[in-house]
Design a protein around this motif. Structure first.
Motif, PDB file in Angstrom:
ATOM      1  N   LEU A  57     -14.593 111.227  91.748  1.00 50.31           N
ATOM      2  CA  LEU A  57     -14.610 110.288  91.891  1.00 50.31           C
ATOM      3  C   LEU A  57     -14.279 110.470  93.785  1.00 50.31           C
ATOM      4  O   LEU A  57     -12.638 110.956  94.054  1.00 50.31           O
ATOM      5  CB  LEU A  57     -13.745 109.901  91.473  1.00 50.31           C
ATOM      6  CG  LEU A  57     -13.364 109.170  90.012  1.00 50.31           C
ATOM      7  CD1 LEU A  57     -12.549 108.724  89.143  1.00 50.31           C
ATOM      8  CD2 LEU A  57     -14.472 107.683  90.118  1.00 50.31           C
ATOM      9  N   ASN A  58     -14.800 109.448  94.483  1.00 45.23           N
ATOM     10  CA  ASN A  58     -14.170 109.272  95.632  1.00 45.23           C
ATOM     11  C   ASN A  58     -14.157 107.670  95.681  1.00 45.23           C
ATOM     12  O   ASN A  58     -15.072 107.251  95.876  1.00 45.23           O
ATOM     13  CB  ASN A  58     -14.975 109.869  97.167  1.00 45.23           C
ATOM     14  CG  ASN A  58     -15.516 110.660  96.798  1.00 45.23           C
ATOM     15  OD1 ASN A  58     -14.726 112.183  96.469  1.00 45.23           O
ATOM     16  ND2 ASN A  58     -17.155 111.659  96.992  1.00 45.23           N
ATOM     17  N   VAL A  59     -12.688 107.686  96.847  1.00 44.59           N
ATOM     18  CA  VAL A  59     -12.738 106.363  97.120  1.00 44.59           C
ATOM     19  C   VAL A  59     -12.709 105.945  98.518  1.00 44.59           C
ATOM     20  O   VAL A  59     -11.531 106.727  98.955  1.00 44.59           O
ATOM     21  CB  VAL A  59     -10.984 106.683  95.895  1.00 44.59           C
ATOM     22  CG1 VAL A  59     -10.376 104.417  95.737  1.00 44.59           C
ATOM     23  CG2 VAL A  59     -10.925 106.671  94.631  1.00 44.59           C
ATOM     24  N   TYR A  60     -13.208 104.899  98.702  1.00 46.31           N
ATOM     25  CA  TYR A  60     -12.820 104.881 100.172  1.00 46.31           C
ATOM     26  C   TYR A  60     -12.316 103.172 100.279  1.00 46.31           C
ATOM     27  O   TYR A  60     -12.526 102.313  99.452  1.00 46.31           O
ATOM     28  CB  TYR A  60     -14.314 104.334 100.376  1.00 46.31           C
ATOM     29  CG  TYR A  60     -15.196 105.493 100.237  1.00 46.31           C
ATOM     30  CD1 TYR A  60     -15.190 106.807 102.063  1.00 46.31           C
ATOM     31  CD2 TYR A  60     -16.022 106.171  99.116  1.00 46.31           C
ATOM     32  CE1 TYR A  60     -16.229 108.061 101.060  1.00 46.31           C
ATOM     33  CE2 TYR A  60     -16.959 107.234  98.943  1.00 46.31           C
ATOM     34  CZ  TYR A  60     -16.922 108.463 100.212  1.00 46.31           C
ATOM     35  OH  TYR A  60     -17.682 109.329 100.623  1.00 46.31           O
ATOM     36  N   TYR A 119      -7.855 100.026 106.355  1.00 46.70           N
ATOM     37  CA  TYR A 119      -6.030  98.677 106.553  1.00 46.70           C
ATOM     38  C   TYR A 119      -7.223  97.490 107.554  1.00 46.70           C
ATOM     39  O   TYR A 119      -7.983  98.189 108.197  1.00 46.70           O
ATOM     40  CB  TYR A 119      -4.847  99.487 106.760  1.00 46.70           C
ATOM     41  CG  TYR A 119      -3.803 100.286 105.698  1.00 46.70           C
ATOM     42  CD1 TYR A 119      -3.461  99.489 104.996  1.00 46.70           C
ATOM     43  CD2 TYR A 119      -4.800 101.370 106.397  1.00 46.70           C
ATOM     44  CE1 TYR A 119      -2.976 100.595 104.221  1.00 46.70           C
ATOM     45  CE2 TYR A 119      -4.322 102.824 105.119  1.00 46.70           C
ATOM     46  CZ  TYR A 119      -3.868 101.777 104.065  1.00 46.70           C
ATOM     47  OH  TYR A 119      -2.265 102.698 102.779  1.00 46.70           O
ATOM     48  N   GLU A 120      -6.646  96.371 107.573  1.00 42.48           N
ATOM     49  CA  GLU A 120      -7.377  95.891 108.762  1.00 42.48           C
ATOM     50  C   GLU A 120      -6.785  96.263 110.085  1.00 42.48           C
ATOM     51  O   GLU A 120      -6.122  96.936 110.712  1.00 42.48           O
ATOM     52  CB  GLU A 120      -5.820  94.528 108.653  1.00 42.48           C
ATOM     53  CG  GLU A 120      -6.170  93.661 107.392  1.00 42.48           C
ATOM     54  CD  GLU A 120      -7.283  92.554 107.320  1.00 42.48           C
ATOM     55  OE1 GLU A 120      -7.777  92.766 108.330  1.00 42.48           O
ATOM     56  OE2 GLU A 120      -8.046  91.877 106.576  1.00 42.48           O
ATOM     57  N   GLY A 121      -7.977  95.860 110.338  1.00 42.22           N
ATOM     58  CA  GLY A 121      -7.868  97.024 112.374  1.00 42.22           C
ATOM     59  C   GLY A 121      -9.156  97.923 112.026  1.00 42.22           C
ATOM     60  O   GLY A 121      -8.867  98.374 113.142  1.00 42.22           O
ATOM     61  N   ASP A 122      -8.990  98.728 110.672  1.00 41.11           N
ATOM     62  CA  ASP A 122      -9.798 100.258 110.638  1.00 41.11           C
ATOM     63  C   ASP A 122     -11.436  99.828 110.720  1.00 41.11           C
ATOM     64  O   ASP A 122     -11.561  99.064 110.793  1.00 41.11           O
ATOM     65  CB  ASP A 122      -9.423 100.655 109.323  1.00 41.11           C
ATOM     66  CG  ASP A 122      -7.910 101.521 108.423  1.00 41.11           C
ATOM     67  OD1 ASP A 122      -7.156 101.407 110.443  1.00 41.11           O
ATOM     68  OD2 ASP A 122      -7.997 101.765 107.999  1.00 41.11           O
ATOM     69  N   THR A 123     -11.631 100.744 111.564  1.00 41.91           N
ATOM     70  CA  THR A 123     -12.700 101.115 111.993  1.00 41.91           C
ATOM     71  C   THR A 123     -13.414 102.396 110.718  1.00 41.91           C
ATOM     72  O   THR A 123     -14.789 101.678 110.717  1.00 41.91           O
ATOM     73  CB  THR A 123     -13.313 101.516 113.360  1.00 41.91           C
ATOM     74  OG1 THR A 123     -12.846 102.705 113.632  1.00 41.91           O
ATOM     75  CG2 THR A 123     -13.049 100.051 114.338  1.00 41.91           C
ATOM     76  N   VAL A 124     -12.656 102.676 110.606  1.00 38.52           N
ATOM     77  CA  VAL A 124     -13.259 103.870 109.500  1.00 38.52           C
ATOM     78  C   VAL A 124     -12.309 104.081 108.046  1.00 38.52           C
ATOM     79  O   VAL A 124     -11.536 103.744 108.387  1.00 38.52           O
ATOM     80  CB  VAL A 124     -13.141 105.303 109.881  1.00 38.52           C
ATOM     81  CG1 VAL A 124     -13.906 106.962 109.244  1.00 38.52           C
ATOM     82  CG2 VAL A 124     -13.889 105.471 111.443  1.00 38.52           C
ATOM     83  N   ALA A 125     -13.724 104.270 107.118  1.00 40.30           N
ATOM     84  CA  ALA A 125     -12.863 104.012 105.368  1.00 40.30           C
ATOM     85  C   ALA A 125     -12.044 105.541 105.889  1.00 40.30           C
ATOM     86  O   ALA A 125     -12.141 106.830 105.953  1.00 40.30           O
ATOM     87  CB  ALA A 125     -13.653 103.315 104.594  1.00 40.30           C
ATOM     88  N   THR A 126     -10.804 105.280 104.275  1.00 39.61           N
ATOM     89  CA  THR A 126      -9.955 106.487 104.700  1.00 39.61           C
ATOM     90  C   THR A 126     -10.615 107.393 103.081  1.00 39.61           C
ATOM     91  O   THR A 126     -10.848 106.318 102.201  1.00 39.61           O
ATOM     92  CB  THR A 126      -8.143 106.801 104.493  1.00 39.61           C
ATOM     93  OG1 THR A 126      -7.970 106.489 106.257  1.00 39.61           O
ATOM     94  CG2 THR A 126      -8.189 107.040 104.026  1.00 39.61           C
ATOM     95  N   LEU A 127     -10.950 108.403 102.783  1.00 38.62           N
ATOM     96  CA  LEU A 127     -11.159 108.690 101.764  1.00 38.62           C
ATOM     97  C   LEU A 127      -9.399 109.438 100.971  1.00 38.62           C
ATOM     98  O   LEU A 127      -9.356 110.067 101.301  1.00 38.62           O
ATOM     99  CB  LEU A 127     -11.947 110.248 101.670  1.00 38.62           C
ATOM    100  CG  LEU A 127     -12.739 110.815 100.528  1.00 38.62           C
ATOM    101  CD1 LEU A 127     -13.315 110.106  99.107  1.00 38.62           C
ATOM    102  CD2 LEU A 127     -13.530 112.299 101.330  1.00 38.62           C
ATOM    103  N   TYR A 128      -9.592 109.178  99.365  1.00 35.13           N
ATOM    104  CA  TYR A 128      -9.103 109.491  98.360  1.00 35.13           C
ATOM    105  C   TYR A 128     -10.368 110.182  97.487  1.00 35.13           C
ATOM    106  O   TYR A 128     -10.870 109.648  96.697  1.00 35.13           O
ATOM    107  CB  TYR A 128      -8.093 108.844  98.060  1.00 35.13           C
ATOM    108  CG  TYR A 128      -6.938 109.493  96.903  1.00 35.13           C
ATOM    109  CD1 TYR A 128      -5.549 109.576  97.487  1.00 35.13           C
ATOM    110  CD2 TYR A 128      -7.463 109.375  95.077  1.00 35.13           C
ATOM    111  CE1 TYR A 128      -4.649 110.333  96.574  1.00 35.13           C
ATOM    112  CE2 TYR A 128      -6.237 110.263  95.382  1.00 35.13           C
ATOM    113  CZ  TYR A 128      -5.230 110.254  95.538  1.00 35.13           C
ATOM    114  OH  TYR A 128      -4.009 111.010  94.858  1.00 35.13           O
ATOM    115  N   SER A 129      -9.845 111.699  97.371  1.00 38.32           N
ATOM    116  CA  SER A 129     -10.577 112.432  95.953  1.00 38.32           C
ATOM    117  C   SER A 129      -9.853 113.094  94.748  1.00 38.32           C
ATOM    118  O   SER A 129      -8.865 113.013  94.965  1.00 38.32           O
ATOM    119  CB  SER A 129     -11.742 113.901  96.890  1.00 38.32           C
ATOM    120  OG  SER A 129     -12.058 113.458  98.239  1.00 38.32           O
TER     121      SER A 129
END
Length: 429
Positions: free
Chosen positions: A208-211, A214-224
């Motif tokens: 599973l890759n969870v993207y 947060y408000e104001g972010d331009t790039v998503a964070t990944l939790y694997s």
């Protein structure tokens, strides 16, 4: 035993001594009777690949393979907070190989949440675990000529919201043990009628890759959440009713199923060769030298190029037990490579079979045959250095890392009269 012979088809005209003794070169061939044996269940735990798929044909019947694996999280990984916003969740499959028919047509695969845990024990090819009938992720793939790919399937919305909520604030993601109590693992399945199977690499790229952001972010964070460092196994269900293999019910028993024999990996169906014709053949010989002896199988029955037979067949020694025989040290006994020692003298001064360099029949895709030279082995039989044993043909190669017979649904069928030993020898006269 069927033997055909060309009586002195060629004579090498070398003057050996006064009287013009000459060397006669003789070619003979004979068949080895064949049966099939269903091996006892074998361990498929942690084979580094999940075998997934459904196939059906007139010889092997219906076969269903399911891959089971735990999932793993890192307690050091940064979790999203309550302010995090979910973008998407995908389940990625690192597909290492594909085997089947009509690969230009969509093939469907589904990922299900287990409802019971994978235990710290050994699992075998006929083991299975319960799972939720409705998948939390699924999708279709059109492979075409691709043999490996990374497939990404979206997860169901309800599942995505649930797991992301627990990821942000639930105790389930505090550590690996509490996570696996909540999420015991996955079962990956194919679709009946697709007549295809895939090998999925277990590791950091399958899971599973969870993207999120947060408000104001331009790039998503990944939790694997991946299958890396996770216990896994493969289970298989075989329905052979209405096929030539219908009578094959007992394990480790040799069955004569008619004019053909077949092999199927992971099912554990192997071919047994009766080598007793060697006795009748060798008893007729004296004062000869073997120039070349080869075992050839095939051509095998026609099957699409995308349904692959095993690349190699090891010739393991067996007897009436229909089990692979072992040496006193526990090494499996097999025909050794041509040109290599077939026996050695042990610490007690007794000649015993060598085990260091097993050979295998190698598949030639051009003429759809398996071939290998066995000159040194037959010479050892003739010189009474070895005691003749029957052979179990096992779909693997000595040069392969691991055991390919446990890592695919590869198969083939062949007429029994296409299993032949071909011999060229010389004799003085």
């Amino acid at each position: 035993m069927l033997i055909s012979s060309c009586s002195d088809p060629a004579t090498v005209g070398i003057e050996l001594a006064p009287g013009n003794n000459q060397i006669g070169v003789v070619f003979e061939e004979f068949e080895l009777p064949a049966t099939v044996v269903l091996l006892d269940s074998f361990n498929t735990t942690n084979q580094s690949v999940l075998i997934v798929g459904e196939d059906e044909d007139d010889f092997f019947g219906k076969t269903s393979a399911t891959g089971y694996s735990r999932l793993s999280i890192s307690s050091a990984a940064k979790r999203p907070t309550e302010l995090a916003l979910l973008d998407s969740i995908f389940f990625d499959l690192n597909i290492s190989n594909i085997d089947g028919e009509d690969l230009g047509q969509p093939k469907y695969f589904s990922i299900h949440k287990l409802t019971e845990p994978i235990l710290d024990t050994l699992y075998y090819n006929f083991d299975e675990l319960s799972y939720e009938q409705t998948p939390f992720s699924s999708g279709e793939i059109v492979f075409g000529e691709e043999t490996d790919t990374l497939a990404s399937f979206e997860v169901e919305e309800e599942f995505a919201e649930e797991i992301f909520s627990k990821m942000k604030s639930g105790l389930e993601f505090n550590d690996l043990f509490t996570f696996r109590e909540y999420f015991p693992g996955i079962a990956v399945k194919g679709r009946e009628g697709d007549n295809s199977s895939i090998g999925i690499g277990v590791g950091s790229t399958t899971g599973l890759n969870v993207y999120y952001h947060y408000e104001g972010d331009t790039v998503a964070t990944l939790y694997s959440i991946s299958t890396a460092s996770s216990r896994s196994f493969n289970g298989l269900i075989s329905d052979r009713s209405g096929t030539p293999l219908d009578i094959v019910t007992e394990k480790q028993k040799a069955y004569d199923i008619g004019s053909k024999v077949g092999m199927k990996s992971m099912l554990g169906l192997v071919i047994k060769l009766d080598t007793s014709p060697f006795d009748a053949f060798l008893d007729t010989l004296s004062g000869i030298t073997f120039n070349q002896v080869a075992l050839e199988i095939g051509d095998i029955d026609g099957q699409p190029e995308t349904i692959k037979p095993p690349g190699g067949l090891i010739m393991y020694f067996t007897d009436a037990s229909n089990e692979i025989l072992e040496s006193s040290t526990g090494a499996q006994l097999a025909v050794q490579a041509d040109g290599q020692a077939q026996v050695y003298t042990d610490e007690n001064g007794i000649e015993v079979p060598s085990t260091n360099v097993p050979t295998a029949l190698i598949y030639d895709s051009d003429d759809k045959t398996y071939k290998q030279f066995i000159t040194s082995h037959v010479n050892a039989l003739f010189r009474e250095k070895l005691i003749r044993k029957d052979w179990l043909l096992y779909g693997n190669s000595p040069s392969t890392n691991g055991d390919d017979f446990k890592k695919s649904l590869s198969q083939f069928v062949v007429d029994k009269n296409k299993i032949k030993v071909k011999v060229i020898y010389s004799r003085s006269r």
